[in-house]
Design an enzyme around this catalytic site. Structure first.
Site, PDB file in Angstrom:
ATOM      1  N   ARG A  76       0.889  -1.164   0.000  1.00 27.02           N
ATOM      2  CA  ARG A  76       0.000   0.000   0.000  1.00 27.02           C
ATOM      3  C   ARG A  76       0.928   1.215   0.000  1.00 27.02           C
ATOM      4  NH1 ARG A  76      -4.959  -2.669   0.979  1.00 27.02           N
ATOM      5  NH2 ARG A  76      -4.674  -4.456   2.333  1.00 27.02           N
ATOM      6  N   THR A 130      -9.115  -9.897  -5.405  1.00 27.25           N
ATOM      7  CA  THR A 130      -9.456  -9.789  -3.977  1.00 27.25           C
ATOM      8  C   THR A 130     -10.367 -10.964  -3.630  1.00 27.25           C
ATOM      9  OG1 THR A 130     -10.719  -8.509  -2.348  1.00 27.25           O
ATOM     10  CG2 THR A 130     -11.230  -8.076  -4.628  1.00 27.25           C
TER      11      THR A 130
HETATM   12  P1  ATP Z   1      -8.031  -4.556  -0.930  1.00 25.85           P
HETATM   13  O1  ATP Z   1      -9.409  -4.819  -1.513  1.00 25.85           O
HETATM   14  O2  ATP Z   1      -7.306  -5.794  -0.651  1.00 25.85           O
HETATM   15  O3  ATP Z   1      -8.022  -3.581   0.217  1.00 25.85           O
HETATM   16  P2  ATP Z   1      -7.252  -2.359  -2.586  1.00 25.85           P
HETATM   17  O4  ATP Z   1      -6.692  -2.268  -3.954  1.00 25.85           O
HETATM   18  O5  ATP Z   1      -8.628  -1.783  -2.374  1.00 25.85           O
HETATM   19  O6  ATP Z   1      -7.174  -3.863  -2.134  1.00 25.85           O
HETATM   20  P3  ATP Z   1      -6.081  -0.201  -1.026  1.00 25.85           P
HETATM   21  O7  ATP Z   1      -5.121  -0.236   0.120  1.00 25.85           O
HETATM   22  O8  ATP Z   1      -7.387   0.453  -0.796  1.00 25.85           O
HETATM   23  O9  ATP Z   1      -6.226  -1.692  -1.527  1.00 25.85           O
HETATM   24  O10 ATP Z   1      -5.371   0.566  -2.249  1.00 25.85           O
HETATM   25  C1  ATP Z   1      -4.088   0.141  -2.721  1.00 25.85           C
HETATM   26  C2  ATP Z   1      -3.263   1.342  -3.081  1.00 25.85           C
HETATM   27  O11 ATP Z   1      -3.921   2.096  -4.125  1.00 25.85           O
HETATM   28  C3  ATP Z   1      -3.077   2.353  -1.955  1.00 25.85           C
HETATM   29  O12 ATP Z   1      -2.040   1.997  -1.078  1.00 25.85           O
HETATM   30  C4  ATP Z   1      -2.724   3.619  -2.745  1.00 25.85           C
HETATM   31  O13 ATP Z   1      -1.379   3.613  -3.112  1.00 25.85           O
HETATM   32  C5  ATP Z   1      -3.584   3.459  -3.995  1.00 25.85           C
HETATM   33  N1  ATP Z   1      -4.794   4.291  -3.831  1.00 25.85           N
HETATM   34  C6  ATP Z   1      -5.940   3.969  -3.176  1.00 25.85           C
HETATM   35  N2  ATP Z   1      -6.810   4.997  -3.177  1.00 25.85           N
HETATM   36  C7  ATP Z   1      -6.183   6.002  -3.843  1.00 25.85           C
HETATM   37  C8  ATP Z   1      -6.538   7.358  -4.164  1.00 25.85           C
HETATM   38  N3  ATP Z   1      -7.710   7.887  -3.811  1.00 25.85           N
HETATM   39  N4  ATP Z   1      -5.637   8.109  -4.849  1.00 25.85           N
HETATM   40  C9  ATP Z   1      -4.445   7.591  -5.212  1.00 25.85           C
HETATM   41  N5  ATP Z   1      -4.056   6.336  -4.926  1.00 25.85           N
HETATM   42  C10 ATP Z   1      -4.897   5.554  -4.254  1.00 25.85           C
END
Ligand code: ATP
Length: 328
Positions: A76, A130
């Site tokens: 992340r 996921t």
């Molecule tokens: P999971 O479903 O397992 O949580 P995910 O892809 O939703 O997976 P997140 O931690 O929400 O996991 O997002 C992964 C990465 O995407 C974040 O660490 C960040 O770098 C990037 N990211 C998330 N939201 C944003 C945003 N609003 N703007 C820019 N980058 C983002």
């Protein structure tokens, strides 16, 4: 296929899930098939910002289709949430000659990809990885089927001990916002009750149902609880409540936790990953961007990334009805 795209970057981002390696393999092999270059990006957006890349050939992905986790690692990235961070990422991508990006991850990762694409006109394609299956635009995400098989196997084992001791088990499974894992694995494992975030059964009705279950001759019970369920404050609160209300019950709790995220992907997830990777590369080569590859009615479909992020993944109401019939 004639395209302006000559080099595609691929990354895994957010929480890992079984099938991510199979998807990386598919993206890399599809690039090789269409004779374009592929760069593996380590640790998601962190690696994109730092330029932590590796040239990938068809042979670099041998022997990984059956492996859980992700060979590219996942992370992340706080920095990618900032304009400066994304600017660095774009500079690194351009310096490496990358002209499109495949992001394997969840809705957060897709949000990041969308913003990146809007800011720099950079083509992006998402693959939903996921276990929670909580993404709109696909009936199945990568890792969901494997997680279901893991949960069912665990519950089968828990049932052996539950029935030997006439016990009631609360089994907590993943699913903060949606109850896909609880509902599907609960039906698959023959649970007596399934508690999901979408439907608050209420503690009293749970107790009534357990009483009925015992009166009907059942000596042990399994209650599957999604972690986001609101029937109790927690699965331990449910245990305390049932023990106080029904002292004749011996109650235990089992929280399955992160084991649900690991393991060798099921055949279904391997095939899904292979199909999604090919579709992602072909769509980029056709000039498409800002989509997520999904599966619907057993066909590959593209869903705009903003819909995938904003839309709500809904549980199957007919399966809920079947579950109610099965738990009588
Ligand atoms: P999971 O479903 O397992 O949580 P995910 O892809 O939703 O997976 P997140 O931690 O929400 O996991 O997002 C992964 C990465 O995407 C974040 O660490 C960040 O770098 C990037 N990211 C998330 N939201 C944003 C945003 N609003 N703007 C820019 N980058 C983002």
């Amino acid at each position: 296929m004639k395209s302006k795209i000559k080099k595609i970057g691929v990354m895994t981002s957010g929480g890992d899930s079984p099938g991510m390696n199979a998807a990386i393999r598919s993206v890399v092999r599809a690039c090789a098939f269409y004779e374009i270059e592929c760069l593996g990006i380590y640790r998601g957006y962190e690696g994109l910002i730092e330029g932590d890349f590796k040239e990938m050939t068809a042979r670099s992905v041998k022997g990984i289709i059956n492996k859980g986790g992700t060979i590219l690692k996942s992370a992340r990235s706080k920095e990618f949430r900032t304009v400066e961070g994304r600017k660095k990422a774009h500079e690194q991508a351009t310096a490496a000659g990358m002209d499109a990006l495949v992001v394997i991850g969840g809705d957060g990762s897709f949000t990041g990809a969308m913003i990146f694409s809007e800011e720099f006109g950079f083509p992006v394609m998402g693959i939903p990885g996921t276990i929670d299956n909580d993404i709109f635009g696909t009936s199945s995400t990568l890792g969901f089927d494997t997680a279901l098989n893991t949960v069912v196997e665990c519950i089968d084992k828990i049932r052996d001990t539950a029935s030997s001791h006439n016990r009631l088990f609360f089994v907590e499974v993943m699913g903060r916002d949606v109850g896909h894992i609880a509902l599907n694995a609960g039906v698959g494992a023959g649970a007596e009750e399934i508690l999901i975030p979408e439907e608050n059964l209420g503690k009293e009705r749970l107790v009534e149902s357990l009483k009925r279950s015992r009166q009907s001759g059942k000596s042990s019970s399994i209650v599957v609880v999604a972690e986001g369920d609101k029937t109790g404050d927690s699965v331990f609160d449910l245990k305390d409540y049932v023990e106080q209300t029904l002292p004749e019950y011996e109650v235990r709790v089992s929280v399955l936790g992160h084991m649900q995220r690991g393991g060798s992907p099921s055949c279904y997830d391997r095939v899904l990953a292979s199909r999604m990777g090919v579709k992602a590369v072909e769509s980029l080569l056709e000039g498409k961007s800002n989509f997520m590859v999904g599966i619907r009615d057993n066909a590959m479909q593209l869903c705009p990334l903003d819909q995938a992020v904003k839309g709500k993944s809904k549980i199957d109401m007919d399966l809920l009805r079947v579950s109610d019939i099965m738990t009588t």
